[in-house]
Scaffold this motif. Sequence first.
Motif, PDB file in Angstrom:
ATOM      1  N   MET A  16     -42.506  27.750 -25.113  1.00 24.28           N
ATOM      2  CA  MET A  16     -41.247  27.517 -26.179  1.00 24.28           C
ATOM      3  C   MET A  16     -41.467  28.137 -27.205  1.00 24.28           C
ATOM      4  SD  MET A  16     -40.230  23.572 -24.824  1.00 24.28           S
ATOM      5  CE  MET A  16     -41.908  22.650 -25.181  1.00 24.28           C
ATOM      6  N   ALA A  18     -36.273   9.418 -28.398  1.00 19.62           N
ATOM      7  CA  ALA A  18     -35.652  10.480 -29.288  1.00 19.62           C
ATOM      8  C   ALA A  18     -35.346  10.295 -30.565  1.00 19.62           C
ATOM      9  CB  ALA A  18     -34.768  11.332 -28.494  1.00 19.62           C
ATOM     10  N   LEU A  37     -36.865  23.503 -33.867  1.00 24.59           N
ATOM     11  CA  LEU A  37     -37.232  23.463 -32.686  1.00 24.59           C
ATOM     12  C   LEU A  37     -38.594  23.865 -32.587  1.00 24.59           C
ATOM     13  CD1 LEU A  37     -34.172  24.602 -30.903  1.00 24.59           C
ATOM     14  CD2 LEU A  37     -34.364  22.267 -31.451  1.00 24.59           C
ATOM     15  N   ASN A  38     -39.586  22.903 -32.257  1.00 25.85           N
ATOM     16  CA  ASN A  38     -41.044  23.183 -32.051  1.00 25.85           C
ATOM     17  C   ASN A  38     -41.414  23.770 -33.168  1.00 25.85           C
ATOM     18  OD1 ASN A  38     -39.591  23.013 -29.065  1.00 25.85           O
ATOM     19  ND2 ASN A  38     -41.883  23.112 -28.903  1.00 25.85           N
ATOM     20  N   LYS A  40     -29.944  13.977 -27.467  1.00 22.31           N
ATOM     21  CA  LYS A  40     -30.706  12.804 -26.982  1.00 22.31           C
ATOM     22  C   LYS A  40     -30.932  11.705 -28.146  1.00 22.31           C
ATOM     23  CE  LYS A  40     -33.285  15.230 -23.121  1.00 22.31           C
ATOM     24  NZ  LYS A  40     -34.629  15.462 -22.939  1.00 22.31           N
ATOM     25  N   ILE A  43     -34.945  26.847 -24.000  1.00 26.37           N
ATOM     26  CA  ILE A  43     -35.733  25.636 -23.451  1.00 26.37           C
ATOM     27  C   ILE A  43     -36.038  24.688 -24.538  1.00 26.37           C
ATOM     28  CG2 ILE A  43     -37.896  24.880 -22.336  1.00 26.37           C
ATOM     29  CD1 ILE A  43     -37.537  27.101 -20.450  1.00 26.37           C
ATOM     30  N   ALA A  44     -36.411  25.473 -25.749  1.00 32.33           N
ATOM     31  CA  ALA A  44     -36.834  24.472 -27.101  1.00 32.33           C
ATOM     32  C   ALA A  44     -35.593  23.758 -27.475  1.00 32.33           C
ATOM     33  CB  ALA A  44     -37.444  25.585 -28.159  1.00 32.33           C
ATOM     34  N   GLN A  98     -32.741  23.011 -25.423  1.00 33.12           N
ATOM     35  CA  GLN A  98     -32.379  22.187 -24.274  1.00 33.12           C
ATOM     36  C   GLN A  98     -33.071  20.951 -24.187  1.00 33.12           C
ATOM     37  OE1 GLN A  98     -29.576  22.652 -22.052  1.00 33.12           O
ATOM     38  NE2 GLN A  98     -29.972  20.357 -22.128  1.00 33.12           N
ATOM     39  N   GLN A  99     -34.494  20.821 -24.362  1.00 36.88           N
ATOM     40  CA  GLN A  99     -35.288  19.616 -24.475  1.00 36.88           C
ATOM     41  C   GLN A  99     -34.683  18.621 -25.365  1.00 36.88           C
ATOM     42  OE1 GLN A  99     -39.293  20.002 -25.714  1.00 36.88           O
ATOM     43  NE2 GLN A  99     -38.698  21.176 -27.292  1.00 36.88           N
ATOM     44  N   HIS A 100     -33.898  18.991 -26.114  1.00 39.20           N
ATOM     45  CA  HIS A 100     -33.398  18.001 -27.208  1.00 39.20           C
ATOM     46  C   HIS A 100     -31.947  17.578 -26.973  1.00 39.20           C
ATOM     47  CE1 HIS A 100     -36.987  17.759 -29.573  1.00 39.20           C
ATOM     48  NE2 HIS A 100     -37.138  19.230 -29.392  1.00 39.20           N
TER      49      HIS A 100
END
Length: 522
Positions: A360, A95, A338-339, A323, A413-414, A416-418
């Motif tokens: 996402m 990350a 994000l994304n 992260k 979710i986009a 949260q993944q980070h």
Amino acid sequence: MNPDVLVLGGGHNGLVAAILAATAGRTVTLLERSAAPGGATVGERVFPPHPVRLSRYSYLVALMPDELIRRLGVAVPLASRAVSSYTPVMRGGAATGLLVERNLGSRTEDSFREVTGSDEDFAAWRELYGQLHTLAGVVAPALTGPLRRRSEVADAVVAAAGSQLWTDLVEQPLGAMIERRFRDDTVRGVVATDGLIGTHTSLFAPELLANRCFLYHLIGRGTGEWLVPIGGMGALTDALIRRARQLGVEIQAGTEAIAIDEGATQVTVTAERDGEQVTFQAAHVLAAIAPAVLDRCLGREAEDPVGAQVKINMLLDRLPRLKSGMDPRVAFAGTMHLNEELSELEAAHAITAAGSLPAMVPSEVYCHSLTDPSIMNGHPGATLTLFGLHTPVGLFRENPDQARSAAAQGALIALQQHLAEPLLDCLARDEHGEPCVEVATPVDLERSLAMPGGNIFHDDLSWPWLADGFPAETPAAAYGVEVPGSRRILLAGAGSRRGGGVSGLGGLAAVEALLELTGEHG
């Protein structure tokens, strides 16, 4: 006694129009459908019992010129964000993230090198945004006064920044320029997002809608910088309301225009208030409402534009850890992408154009309380605002609640993944013990703000100039506020030619045209 001017719509453009018309000596009545004026720029306590004051729908001042603020006679401090953007990504299974400082320095250069593996894209970034800074200084003055001709603006841009920049921004799809100048998909996406805010289009579409959106986002206030109003966007609205009342503007809230009839010497507006119809008459009407709404009031056919954004407001007890290890106070201080790699943006557009939501949602996140702690009113945590792209209104028509939930899930979710910890653990709780999260889709904006299609610009954005052969024989046409077939009604909102964003330019142009029309300009 009838007022000289009726202003329809009490958002920031309507308030600007009312103030300027009153300053010019007109008697003014303003009609606003909601219980209070302010429109999309109202500041509210969104999450009781917490005292935090948020603007649900608009956040930053992008295009409002300093000279206009002075003319309005209001004082609202505007602050720069310390960071331009941060984009968390995975590289080689680890990350990391792309940091772009407001003033580019060694941290930005090192970040580009770490993410892209070379120095090429950082050099290309400096070159492009240096050119765009020059462009902003040239084009921003064209946002006020009579509209300039396309060739006049082109000549000025070419003389200042070269012909290639004009070609890149005005004559070919934005995506082609981005792909030619940059190699890394993440860097390409960070550049591209300014062309997609509230706009559902491909970066390679020949209509160049993304180019127009990009131009407005990069020329604001002559620098391209988007500023945070101290006290929140509601502080700007409150200042405008106070000034309007000081000047004698009569504000009638809870009063929605439903029909307009233009006569030879006056305009009659029928409005609905408390279930009853009331009538107003004035010599001129300044319509700070969406063009489709105005057309329906005039008894004309109207097609709604497409809005394409999801807005999620959150209140947190603390900012979440990332992260990548980046300090959250830095990561969230500007715009977090994000994304939003270019390939992801194009894929999301294709999926949504085909009638589905992506798993996402490409999104941007802001923490305005880092720049302006005053909006917290003593709450120890932070705000987060998420703006999801490529979520067109048509996806929310049939099952709005289900689609709202799916879009919110895809956007969160986009994020949260980070994160290195659950976002839910960081969220504050409201008076019912529920997480402080509020979601608004284009359908919600349409219902609450009377924005057809939930389009935050009221309509597709236009180039801020006139085509060389376009007739502009009236003040209304010359200022981009013309209502076809009308002599006494002028557009005064975001749907005017130079509207869009929190700028006041629609209200300004309408009053300038009115004064010229009545022979009293200057």
